[in-house]
Design a protein around this motif. Structure first.
Motif, PDB file in Angstrom:
ATOM      1  N   LYS A   1      28.221  28.571  52.825  1.00 41.58           N
ATOM      2  CA  LYS A   1      27.523  29.857  52.936  1.00 41.58           C
ATOM      3  C   LYS A   1      28.455  30.946  53.443  1.00 41.58           C
ATOM      4  O   LYS A   1      28.397  32.096  52.972  1.00 41.58           O
ATOM      5  N   GLU A   2      29.312  30.613  54.397  1.00 47.53           N
ATOM      6  CA  GLU A   2      30.250  31.601  54.914  1.00 47.53           C
ATOM      7  C   GLU A   2      31.240  32.037  53.838  1.00 47.53           C
ATOM      8  O   GLU A   2      31.591  33.221  53.742  1.00 47.53           O
ATOM      9  N   LEU A   3      31.692  31.077  53.034  1.00 50.78           N
ATOM     10  CA  LEU A   3      32.604  31.429  51.938  1.00 50.78           C
ATOM     11  C   LEU A   3      31.908  32.321  50.917  1.00 50.78           C
ATOM     12  O   LEU A   3      32.511  33.289  50.409  1.00 50.78           O
ATOM     13  N   GLN A   4      30.667  31.999  50.584  1.00 46.70           N
ATOM     14  CA  GLN A   4      29.929  32.849  49.656  1.00 46.70           C
ATOM     15  C   GLN A   4      29.766  34.263  50.206  1.00 46.70           C
ATOM     16  O   GLN A   4      29.958  35.246  49.482  1.00 46.70           O
ATOM     17  N   ARG A   5      29.437  34.355  51.486  1.00 50.96           N
ATOM     18  CA  ARG A   5      29.277  35.674  52.100  1.00 50.96           C
ATOM     19  C   ARG A   5      30.608  36.428  52.123  1.00 50.96           C
ATOM     20  O   ARG A   5      30.666  37.637  51.870  1.00 50.96           O
ATOM     21  N   PHE A   6      31.695  35.718  52.391  1.00 54.31           N
ATOM     22  CA  PHE A   6      33.008  36.357  52.423  1.00 54.31           C
ATOM     23  C   PHE A   6      33.396  36.890  51.044  1.00 54.31           C
ATOM     24  O   PHE A   6      33.889  38.024  50.911  1.00 54.31           O
ATOM     25  N   LEU A   7      33.163  36.084  49.997  1.00 52.34           N
ATOM     26  CA  LEU A   7      33.530  36.524  48.647  1.00 52.34           C
ATOM     27  C   LEU A   7      32.650  37.693  48.192  1.00 52.34           C
ATOM     28  O   LEU A   7      33.123  38.592  47.484  1.00 52.34           O
ATOM     29  N   GLN A   8      31.390  37.668  48.571  1.00 52.99           N
ATOM     30  CA  GLN A   8      30.540  38.807  48.221  1.00 52.99           C
ATOM     31  C   GLN A   8      31.036  40.080  48.894  1.00 52.99           C
ATOM     32  O   GLN A   8      31.100  41.156  48.289  1.00 52.99           O
ATOM     33  N   THR A   9      31.402  39.962  50.163  1.00 55.60           N
ATOM     34  CA  THR A   9      31.942  41.128  50.879  1.00 55.60           C
ATOM     35  C   THR A   9      33.241  41.600  50.257  1.00 55.60           C
ATOM     36  O   THR A   9      33.484  42.808  50.098  1.00 55.60           O
ATOM     37  N   ARG A  10      34.090  40.645  49.868  1.00 60.70           N
ATOM     38  CA  ARG A  10      35.366  41.026  49.256  1.00 60.70           C
ATOM     39  C   ARG A  10      35.150  41.689  47.907  1.00 60.70           C
ATOM     40  O   ARG A  10      35.854  42.633  47.544  1.00 60.70           O
ATOM     41  N   SER A  11      34.176  41.184  47.143  1.00 58.19           N
ATOM     42  CA  SER A  11      33.896  41.806  45.848  1.00 58.19           C
ATOM     43  C   SER A  11      33.446  43.254  46.027  1.00 58.19           C
ATOM     44  O   SER A  11      33.875  44.155  45.289  1.00 58.19           O
ATOM     45  N   GLN A  12      32.580  43.488  47.002  1.00 56.64           N
ATOM     46  CA  GLN A  12      32.146  44.866  47.267  1.00 56.64           C
ATOM     47  C   GLN A  12      33.318  45.738  47.722  1.00 56.64           C
ATOM     48  O   GLN A  12      33.448  46.894  47.312  1.00 56.64           O
ATOM     49  N   MET A  13      34.191  45.174  48.540  1.00 57.89           N
ATOM     50  CA  MET A  13      35.339  45.937  49.000  1.00 57.89           C
ATOM     51  C   MET A  13      36.290  46.241  47.838  1.00 57.89           C
ATOM     52  O   MET A  13      36.842  47.342  47.738  1.00 57.89           O
ATOM     53  N   LEU A  14      36.486  45.265  46.932  1.00 56.53           N
ATOM     54  CA  LEU A  14      37.379  45.487  45.788  1.00 56.53           C
ATOM     55  C   LEU A  14      36.829  46.581  44.877  1.00 56.53           C
ATOM     56  O   LEU A  14      37.597  47.406  44.352  1.00 56.53           O
ATOM     57  N   ALA A  15      35.510  46.578  44.687  1.00 56.51           N
ATOM     58  CA  ALA A  15      34.933  47.630  43.852  1.00 56.51           C
ATOM     59  C   ALA A  15      35.169  49.004  44.474  1.00 56.51           C
ATOM     60  O   ALA A  15      35.520  49.976  43.779  1.00 56.51           O
ATOM     61  N   GLY A  16      35.004  49.089  45.804  1.00 55.96           N
ATOM     62  CA  GLY A  16      35.236  50.366  46.470  1.00 55.96           C
ATOM     63  C   GLY A  16      36.694  50.774  46.438  1.00 55.96           C
ATOM     64  O   GLY A  16      37.032  51.950  46.190  1.00 55.96           O
ATOM     65  N   VAL A  17      37.617  49.806  46.638  1.00 53.12           N
ATOM     66  CA  VAL A  17      39.052  50.110  46.602  1.00 53.12           C
ATOM     67  C   VAL A  17      39.471  50.544  45.208  1.00 53.12           C
ATOM     68  O   VAL A  17      40.251  51.496  45.038  1.00 53.12           O
ATOM     69  N   SER A  18      38.949  49.862  44.188  1.00 54.54           N
ATOM     70  CA  SER A  18      39.289  50.234  42.816  1.00 54.54           C
ATOM     71  C   SER A  18      38.871  51.681  42.525  1.00 54.54           C
ATOM     72  O   SER A  18      39.625  52.449  41.918  1.00 54.54           O
TER      73      SER A  18
END
Length: 482
Positions: A264-281
């Motif tokens: 669950k922590e890994l899933q939450r981390f990847l979801q957060t990273r995906s949102q951050m990547l979209a914002g950085v892009s």
């Protein structure tokens, strides 16, 4: 040691079976030994009691009637002789002799003078008539007496291979109270040793029952661990797999609960990273777009061209970085893919940039793969060969052997030092100083290619060709079933 099981189930089962069987074998051996010792003790007690009764009876009988009584006492396994001289021979040296002598004395009515003798057929002073036991007609002595007061006797008409008889013999002399010497030669037929089939069958039955119960118990205990291992192995390929059931022993439940929490922590981390990547892009590319729009308002000049080149390099670096960070999160599914056609398409793209490619392939049946990711992986290898391989021809070869697909890309450049063959797969590592200069690139091409290869359960290896140039080998299992 190589033949020992390596799984926890196999090692636990082997340990249980070995310990139980070893304990049974030792226990049965002790039981058989005690039984044999008890049998010998009971036999000695019976012989001693029998001899003591005959000695007491002879001593109480008048001398005139002792001859008839001795004849009446004699039997096929008992010989009683009165008046034989007292024998001077070496004492019996078999272990039962002292025990037999003591047992006889315990049952006598008077402390008579007594000795237990041991003779062999080849002794010159062996008393005549005392060494050959009384046996039934048709038997003959097979071998001389051994140290356990016995001889082996076989019927004269016994066929070869039949069990011979062993008769245990004892020679005992006693001086009665009136001075008469009574000599006894007594023997018993010993049961031949046989294979303890009942004990062996019992041991096999115990082994089968223990094996069945142990296999069930160990499987029940290790099954959650097997599911745990399978889930851990598939976590990298599918992070959204169902959570493990928290069943089993307390230790297994705790480990399973911790594993589910980690997932669950890994899933939450990847979801957060995906949102951050979209914002950085979005936040990085928006200023680049604004700069390009402003450049359009400027006149053509060397400074404008330099800025445009920097913007292109920045855009490529951002794109490669985002692509590298997004690896493992794509929604691309595996489809049945013609790898030969995919390679030809990638080669056409690299040839459009001026590269010369020589392509050779062996028949490879369609296989399951992620087409876009695999095409990018191969394109990165071809682009790497074009950038750093000089003006030579790029050689590409496709083949399948032992259930694995291999794509070999070779350039004719200066190659790479052996110490750097693994280091070039690290992000942002570039070796232009050793291969070619001013080639550009973000330093992520090989890192992205290897990550894609490992998503396909494969890998990429680099090695220097003996005739010069660098070889990049992409290999992964040929999966053709969903």
């Amino acid at each position: 040691m190589r033949r020992l099981p390596r799984t926890l189930y196999g090692q636990l089962l082997l340990t249980l079976l070995t310990s139980v069987l070893l304990a049974n074998v030792i226990g049965i051996a002790l039981v058989l030994t005690d039984r044999e010792q008890l049998t010998r003790t009971l036999r000695a007690e019976y012989v001693a009691q029998h001899l003591a009764d005959m000695i007491n009876l002879l001593d109480e009988t008048p001398p005139a009637n002792r001859g008839k009584l001795a004849g009446a006492m004699s039997s096929p396994l008992v010989q009683v002789v009165l008046g034989h001289p007292w024998l001077d021979s070496r004492k019996a040296d078999w272990p039962e002799a002292s025990m037999l002598c003591q047992l006889i004395r315990d049952d006598l009515n008077f402390p008579y003078r007594m000795q237990v003798l041991s003779f062999r057929e080849d002794e010159p002073n062996a008393p005549e008539g005392l060494l050959t036991p009384f046996m039934e007609p048709g038997m003959h002595v097979f071998s001389p007496a051994d140290k356990q007061f016995g001889v082996k006797a076989v019927p004269s008409d016994m066929e070869a291979g039949e069990q011979e008889l062993k008769i245990q013999m004892a020679t005992v002399q006693v001086t009665l109270r009136d001075g008469t010497v009574a000599t006894f030669r007594i023997g018993q037929v010993v049961s031949p040793k046989e294979t303890p089939w009942r004990v062996t069958a019992w041991l096999l039955l115990v082994a089968l029952v223990v094996a069945a119960v142990s296999a069930w118990a160990v499987r029940r205990l290790t099954r959650p661990l097997a599911l745990f291992s399978k889930a851990a192995s598939g976590l990298a390929a599918n992070l959204d797999q169902p959570a493990l059931p928290e069943t089993g022993t307390q230790e297994v439940v705790n480990a399973t609960r911790a594993f589910n929490r980690m997932q669950k922590e890994l899933q939450r981390f990847l979801q957060t990273r995906s949102q951050m990547l979209a914002g950085v892009s979005h936040d990085l590319r928006l200023p680049i777009t604004r700069i390009r729009l402003r450049l359009e308002q400027l006149q053509e000049s060397p400074q404008r061209q330099a800025i445009e080149r920097d913007l292109v390099e920045m855009d490529q670096l951002i794109g490669d970085t985002l692509a590298y960070l997004r690896l493992g999160q794509g929604n691309e599914s595996r489809v049945l893919l013609n790898l030969d056609a995919l390679l030809e398409g990638a080669i056409e793209d690299i040839e459009a940039l001026g590269a010369q490619v020589r392509y050779a392939s062996e028949p490879v049946k369609p296989l399951l793969a992620r087409p876009q990711a695999l095409r990018r992986c191969i394109a990165n290898l071809l682009e790497n060969a074009r950038r750093y391989g000089g003006d030579g021809v790029i050689e590409v070869r496709l083949l399948e052997r032992d259930g694995r697909v291999e794509v070999l890309v070779r350039d004719h450049g200066p190659g790479i030092a052996d110490a750097d063959l693994e280091r070039v797969f690290e992000p942002y590592v570039r070796l232009e100083h050793s291969r070619a200069k001013h080639t550009g690139g973000s330093g992520l091409g090989l890192a992205i290619a290897r990550a894609i290869a490992r998503e396909h359960d494969g890998d990429i290896l680099l090695f220097n060709h003996p005739q010069g140039g660098l070889c990049a080998e992409l290999n992964f299992p040929a999966q053709r079933a969903a």
